[in-house]
Enzyme design. Structure first.
Site, PDB file in Angstrom:
ATOM      1  N   TYR A   1       4.470  -2.227  11.798  1.00  0.00           N
ATOM      2  CA  TYR A   1       4.832  -1.056  10.990  1.00  0.00           C
ATOM      3  C   TYR A   1       3.573  -0.284  10.576  1.00  0.00           C
ATOM      4  O   TYR A   1       3.516   0.947  10.706  1.00  0.00           O
ATOM      5  CB  TYR A   1       5.611  -1.491   9.749  1.00  0.00           C
ATOM      6  CG  TYR A   1       6.003  -0.351   8.837  1.00  0.00           C
ATOM      7  CD1 TYR A   1       7.099   0.447   9.137  1.00  0.00           C
ATOM      8  CD2 TYR A   1       5.267  -0.072   7.683  1.00  0.00           C
ATOM      9  CE1 TYR A   1       7.461   1.503   8.312  1.00  0.00           C
ATOM     10  CE2 TYR A   1       5.623   0.974   6.851  1.00  0.00           C
ATOM     11  CZ  TYR A   1       6.728   1.753   7.162  1.00  0.00           C
ATOM     12  OH  TYR A   1       7.078   2.809   6.338  1.00  0.00           O
TER      13      TYR A   1
ATOM     14  N   SER B   1       3.016   6.567   5.692  1.00  0.00           N
ATOM     15  CA  SER B   1       3.165   5.512   4.697  1.00  0.00           C
ATOM     16  C   SER B   1       1.791   5.105   4.178  1.00  0.00           C
ATOM     17  O   SER B   1       0.780   5.255   4.883  1.00  0.00           O
ATOM     18  CB  SER B   1       3.854   4.297   5.321  1.00  0.00           C
ATOM     19  OG  SER B   1       3.820   3.178   4.444  1.00  0.00           O
TER      20      SER B   1
END
Length: 277
Positions: A162, A149
């Site tokens: 995350y 990501s």
């Protein structure tokens, strides 16, 4: 197979998180690309069978396995079935992931922190470790795609756990690429994928930073598929991810905080996050 892919005829593709969203789209691309076997892993049995039903009858043999990738034991059991059945995949797409969008101190130790690290980071390592020795030994052209990501490149409020899970993926995935090359296993290419927010529901409520609209899943999966076949080392989408990463590397922290927070709006992108319900 040759060192580059034309079609995937004769190949086996394994996709995690394949019951819905982009995982199911990758499976559709594998079928369209004439893969002989497409293996779908997901924890949701009902959605997994629904996805398989959509894909069957189009030329590829579809296999489904209910797997909790957050548990090593579940991965080991499923991998053993793959090895004894169709054999290790030629293409492995580590797609499964979860997100928790809140301040760090609001995270539950098990349901949030441990689950995120287990699914987003350790699962990719464990799954790859299950199949990589066979991929190395047999010498066929193979591919590994690790979905990271943009959050693994830039710190962001309400994404501490995350982001850390994806930072770890990037470091491991690109190191793996270098290790394979250094050891002479040039038939295996690793692609690390670093996207910004994608319209899948996973990041429902998140707002794209300046010049960074939410990405369309179909366009993203097709671009990743092309990068996989070409053996592209790292794919960042959209172009502003690479720009932001470069600016973060050259600007003093205080200056970058102003640019990211006030100009690009990165630091406010998760303020209205709700996630998939």
């Amino acid at each position: 197979m040759n060192s580059t892919f034309g079609t995937l005829a004769g190949s086996t593709v394994l996709i995690t998180g394949a019951a819905m969203g982009m995982g199911k789209m990758y499976a559709g691309l594998a079928v369209s690309d004439h893969a002989s076997h497409v293996i779908l892993w997901d924890i949701n049995a009902e959605q997994l069978e629904a996805a398989a039903a959509e894909l069957r009858g189009r030329g590829s043999e579809i296999h489904t396995q209910v797997v909790d990738v957050g548990r090593l034991e579940s991965i080991e059991e499923a991998a053993e079935e793959v090895h004894s059945g169709v054999g290790a995949p030629d293409i492995l797409i580590n797609n499964a992931g979860i997100v928790r969008g809140k301040y760090f101190w609001e995270h539950d130790q098990r349901a949030d922190i441990a689950a995120t690290m287990n699914i987003n980071t350790l699962a990719l390592m464990h799954i790859t470790r299950e199949f990589l020795p066979t991929m190395i030994e047999r010498g066929r052209t193979s591919r590994i795609v690790n979905v990271a990501s943009a959050a693994g490149l830039l710190a962001n409020p309400r994404m501490s756990v995350y982001s850390s899970s994806k930072w770890a993926v990037i470091g491991w995935s690109d190191s793996l690429r270098l290790e394979l090359a250094q050891a002479g296993h040039h038939h295996i290419k690793v692609t690390t994928f670093c996207p910004s927010y994608i319209k899948t529901g996973m990041f429902e409520g998140a707002r794209g930073p300046l010049l960074t609209p939410l990405l369309e899943p179909a366009a993203v999966t097709e671009r990743v598929w092309r990068a996989m076949k070409e053996g592209t080392p790292m794919l960042m989408m959209p172009w502003t991810v690479k720009l932001s990463s470069a600016l973060r590397g050259v600007l003093p922290i205080a200056a970058w905080d102003v640019v990211a927070g006030r100009v690009f709006g990165v630091y406010k992108s998760m303020e209205h996050f709700t996630g998939r319900k």
